[in-house]
Write a protein that holds these residues in place. Structure first.
Motif, short mmCIF file in Angstrom:
data_model
loop_
_atom_site.label_atom_id
_atom_site.label_comp_id
_atom_site.label_asym_id
_atom_site.label_seq_id
_atom_site.Cartn_x
_atom_site.Cartn_y
_atom_site.Cartn_z
N GLY A 12 25.76 -2.47 29.94
CA GLY A 12 26.72 -1.71 30.72
C GLY A 12 27.78 -2.55 31.40
O GLY A 12 28.60 -2.04 32.13
N LYS A 13 27.73 -3.87 31.18
CA LYS A 13 28.72 -4.74 31.79
C LYS A 13 29.48 -5.49 30.71
O LYS A 13 28.93 -5.83 29.68
N ARG A 318 49.06 3.93 33.32
CA ARG A 318 47.99 3.46 32.44
C ARG A 318 46.60 3.90 32.93
O ARG A 318 45.61 3.23 32.69
N THR A 319 46.57 5.04 33.59
CA THR A 319 45.30 5.52 34.12
C THR A 319 44.27 5.73 33.00
O THR A 319 43.10 5.36 33.13
N ARG A 320 44.70 6.37 31.90
CA ARG A 320 43.78 6.61 30.79
C ARG A 320 43.29 5.30 30.18
O ARG A 320 42.11 5.16 29.81
N GLU A 321 44.19 4.33 30.08
CA GLU A 321 43.80 3.03 29.54
C GLU A 321 42.73 2.37 30.40
O GLU A 321 41.75 1.82 29.90
N PHE A 322 42.93 2.44 31.72
CA PHE A 322 41.94 1.85 32.62
C PHE A 322 40.61 2.59 32.54
O PHE A 322 39.54 1.98 32.65
N GLY A 323 40.71 3.92 32.37
CA GLY A 323 39.46 4.69 32.22
C GLY A 323 38.70 4.27 30.98
O GLY A 323 37.46 4.18 31.00
N LEU A 324 39.42 4.02 29.88
CA LEU A 324 38.78 3.59 28.65
C LEU A 324 38.12 2.22 28.82
O LEU A 324 36.98 2.01 28.37
N LEU A 325 38.82 1.32 29.48
CA LEU A 325 38.24 -0.01 29.74
C LEU A 325 36.99 0.09 30.59
O LEU A 325 36.00 -0.61 30.35
N ARG A 326 37.00 0.99 31.57
CA ARG A 326 35.83 1.16 32.41
C ARG A 326 34.67 1.76 31.60
O ARG A 326 33.51 1.38 31.77
N ALA A 327 35.03 2.69 30.69
CA ALA A 327 34.00 3.32 29.87
C ALA A 327 33.37 2.31 28.90
O ALA A 327 32.18 2.41 28.56
N LEU A 328 34.18 1.31 28.48
CA LEU A 328 33.66 0.28 27.58
C LEU A 328 32.84 -0.78 28.32
O LEU A 328 32.29 -1.69 27.70
N GLY A 329 32.78 -0.64 29.65
CA GLY A 329 31.92 -1.53 30.42
C GLY A 329 32.64 -2.59 31.23
O GLY A 329 31.99 -3.44 31.84
N GLY A 331 34.09 -4.24 34.29
CA GLY A 331 33.81 -4.05 35.70
C GLY A 331 35.07 -3.88 36.55
O GLY A 331 36.16 -4.26 36.15
N ARG A 332 34.87 -3.31 37.74
CA ARG A 332 35.99 -3.11 38.66
C ARG A 332 36.65 -4.44 39.03
O ARG A 332 37.87 -4.53 39.17
N ARG A 333 35.82 -5.46 39.20
CA ARG A 333 36.35 -6.75 39.60
C ARG A 333 37.32 -7.32 38.58
O ARG A 333 38.37 -7.86 38.91
N HIS A 334 36.98 -7.17 37.28
CA HIS A 334 37.86 -7.68 36.23
C HIS A 334 39.13 -6.85 36.10
O HIS A 334 40.21 -7.36 35.82
N LEU A 335 38.99 -5.52 36.33
CA LEU A 335 40.16 -4.66 36.28
C LEU A 335 41.11 -4.99 37.44
O LEU A 335 42.33 -5.03 37.27
N LEU A 336 40.52 -5.24 38.60
CA LEU A 336 41.33 -5.62 39.76
C LEU A 336 42.06 -6.93 39.49
O LEU A 336 43.24 -7.08 39.79
N LEU A 337 41.37 -7.89 38.90
CA LEU A 337 41.96 -9.18 38.58
C LEU A 337 43.09 -9.05 37.57
O LEU A 337 44.13 -9.72 37.68
N LEU A 338 42.92 -8.16 36.59
CA LEU A 338 43.94 -7.95 35.56
C LEU A 338 45.26 -7.50 36.18
O LEU A 338 46.34 -8.04 35.90
N VAL A 339 45.19 -6.50 37.07
CA VAL A 339 46.41 -5.98 37.70
C VAL A 339 46.98 -7.01 38.67
O VAL A 339 48.20 -7.16 38.80
N PHE A 340 46.10 -7.72 39.36
CA PHE A 340 46.55 -8.74 40.30
C PHE A 340 47.32 -9.84 39.57
O PHE A 340 48.31 -10.37 40.07
N LEU A 341 46.88 -10.18 38.37
CA LEU A 341 47.57 -11.19 37.57
C LEU A 341 48.97 -10.74 37.18
O LEU A 341 49.90 -11.55 37.09
N GLU A 342 49.14 -9.43 36.96
CA GLU A 342 50.47 -8.90 36.64
C GLU A 342 51.43 -9.15 37.81
O GLU A 342 52.57 -9.58 37.63
N SER A 343 50.95 -8.86 39.03
CA SER A 343 51.77 -9.09 40.21
C SER A 343 52.08 -10.58 40.37
O SER A 343 53.21 -10.97 40.70
N LEU A 344 51.08 -11.39 40.12
CA LEU A 344 51.26 -12.83 40.26
C LEU A 344 52.29 -13.37 39.27
O LEU A 344 53.18 -14.15 39.63
#
Length: 433
Positions: A12-13, A318-329, A331-344
């Motif tokens: 699940g991860k 990209r809400t649906r895209e994020f939902g799919l990534l979450r469904a594929l396992g 984690g929230r931490r990696h999703l948070l890091l992904l968006v944070f990297l975009e800002s960076l």
């Protein structure tokens, strides 16, 4: 996105390698190229404008400081303790020779100029005005070298000339004195007597500082020392009221100020740097610099809102895209890091382009300068000093680091909310949108 890029670490991860996340963040930025470019250009332009503005502010301030030091009492001043708070003609350094030897023994890298500053009454048959008599020991004194090119009539007094004086054009008008005119300089003694010396005007200068032109009388130190002899000084000990020290390397001010304070300070002698000698100028520069920092704060607000707007819009789309990534396992931490990297990445791009724009403009103005004389006329004097007609942009390496760090911190802060917003997406709700 291929599921092969997801690495399973536990049931699940899943996680994405950092290189993959950086690549995805970069691609996500350019999904809406126009929006990203508009945001990038607006932030970069604002940052570049801030760089130029602060460069000119620092350049103008440094120019004022350099002129104030040359026209004033040097980078460091050695004088009687208490003289700054209560100047008086009877306050002087009786043994100038011994003190000069002490200063030279410290190995100060620069020039040490003995001076005598006195309060006198300057009189001609036409008028009398209060004046400050400044006795200089050498034509190489920084004040002399600064004012000699500003002579508008006559010439500079020769070394050893105990009658020659040079006055400002403002005082010349008040006294109705021309070159060759006799001026009586009078001063009271501590004992209540009065003494007078005759001076003859050798030259008239225009320093571009009205307070100096209206008040200052320059003479050879020998003429000024006659007044100290009237106070009981021994001329053979070369008495002075101060030593003005001009450093070869102004950046070493803090080091040498401390060394002189340690080596010379006593109950009768004190060493002061230019900031302590000119507190009003320091306050003025602080207040003036505050305006530049307010402008920089507005730029930081622009940076934050620009990045938040761009990244947050991208997150909501990209809400649906994020939902799919979450469904594929994922984690929230990696999703948070992904968006944070975009800002960076967006912030780093803005800083890079901003330095290209602002840095390029700074280099141009650092060599070409701006003619503020044409904008301000002759009104470039303030706080007992002045700015040269041509002001050049100046940015120290410390200032470059400060500006870059501020924008970098603003970039990091602006990515927090969109990243948290993306991390809160739940698979079920996202896939229903």
């Amino acid at each position: 996105m291929s599921t092969r890029t997801l690495h399973t670490t536990a049931p699940g991860k899943a996680r994405l390698p950092l290189a993959t996340m950086l690549m995805l963040a970069w691609r996500n930025l350019w999904r809406h190229r126009r929006r990203t470019v508009v945001t990038l250009v607006s932030i970069a332009f604002g940052f570049g404008l801030a760089v130029v503005m602060i460069g000119f502010t620092d350049g103008g301030h440094n120019n004022m400081i350099r002129n104030a030091i040359k026209l004033g009492e040097g980078h460091i001043t050695v004088q009687p303790r208490g003289y700054l708070e209560n100047p008086a003609n009877h306050r002087y350094l009786a043994d100038g020779k011994a003190l000069a030897s002490q200063i030279q023994a410290l190995g100060v890298p620069g020039s040490v100029e003995p001076r005598i500053s006195l309060q006198v009454l300057a009189s001609t048959p036409a008028n009398s005005v209060g004046a400050g008599l400044e006795g200089l020991a050498s034509v190489d004194d920084a004040r002399a070298k600064m004012l000699q090119p500003r002579l508008i009539d006559g010439s500079w007094f020769e070394p050893g000339d105990e009658r020659g004086i040079v006055i400002g054009d403002g005082m010349a008008r008040k006294l109705k004195a021309r070159v060759g005119a006799k001026v009586v300089l009078m001063a009271g003694t501590q004992g209540g007597d009065s003494q007078a010396q005759l001076g003859r005007v050798r030259g008239i200068f225009d320093s571009r500082v009205d307070e100096m032109d209206d008040f200052l009388v320059l003479a050879d130190i020998g003429l000024a020392r006659l007044f100290l002899q009237g106070e009981g000084a021994d001329a053979s000990l070369a008495p002075v009221t101060r030593f003005a020290i001009f450093l070869d390397d102004p950046d070493a001010l803090a080091v040498w100020a401390q060394k002189l304070k340690t080596g010379l300070d006593s109950d009768t002698v004190v060493a002061l740097d230019w900031r302590e000698m000119m507190p009003q100028l320091v306050q003025f520069l602080f207040i003036d610099a505050a305006g530049s920092y307010i402008f920089l704060l507005l730029i930081l607000v622009l940076v934050v809102f620009g990045i938040v707007n761009t990244v947050l819009m991208s997150v909501l789309e990209r809400t649906r895209e994020f939902g799919l990534l979450r469904a594929l396992g994922l984690g929230r931490r990696h999703l948070l890091l992904l968006v944070f990297l975009e800002s960076l990445l967006l912030g780093l791009l803005a800083v890079a382009v901003g330095w290209l724009l602002g840095g390029g403009a700074h280099l141009w103005f650092a060599y070409q300068g701006v003619n503020i004389g044409a904008l301000m006329g002759d009104n470039t004097q303030m706080m007992g000093t002045f700015m040269d007609p041509i002001v050049y942009s100046e940015l120290s390496w410390e200032r470059v680091q400060q500006l870059t760090l501020l924008i970098f911190i603003a970039t990091l802060a602006s990515g927090i909310y969109p990243a948290i917003k993306a991390a809160r997406v739940t698979p079920v709700q996202a896939l229903r949108t």
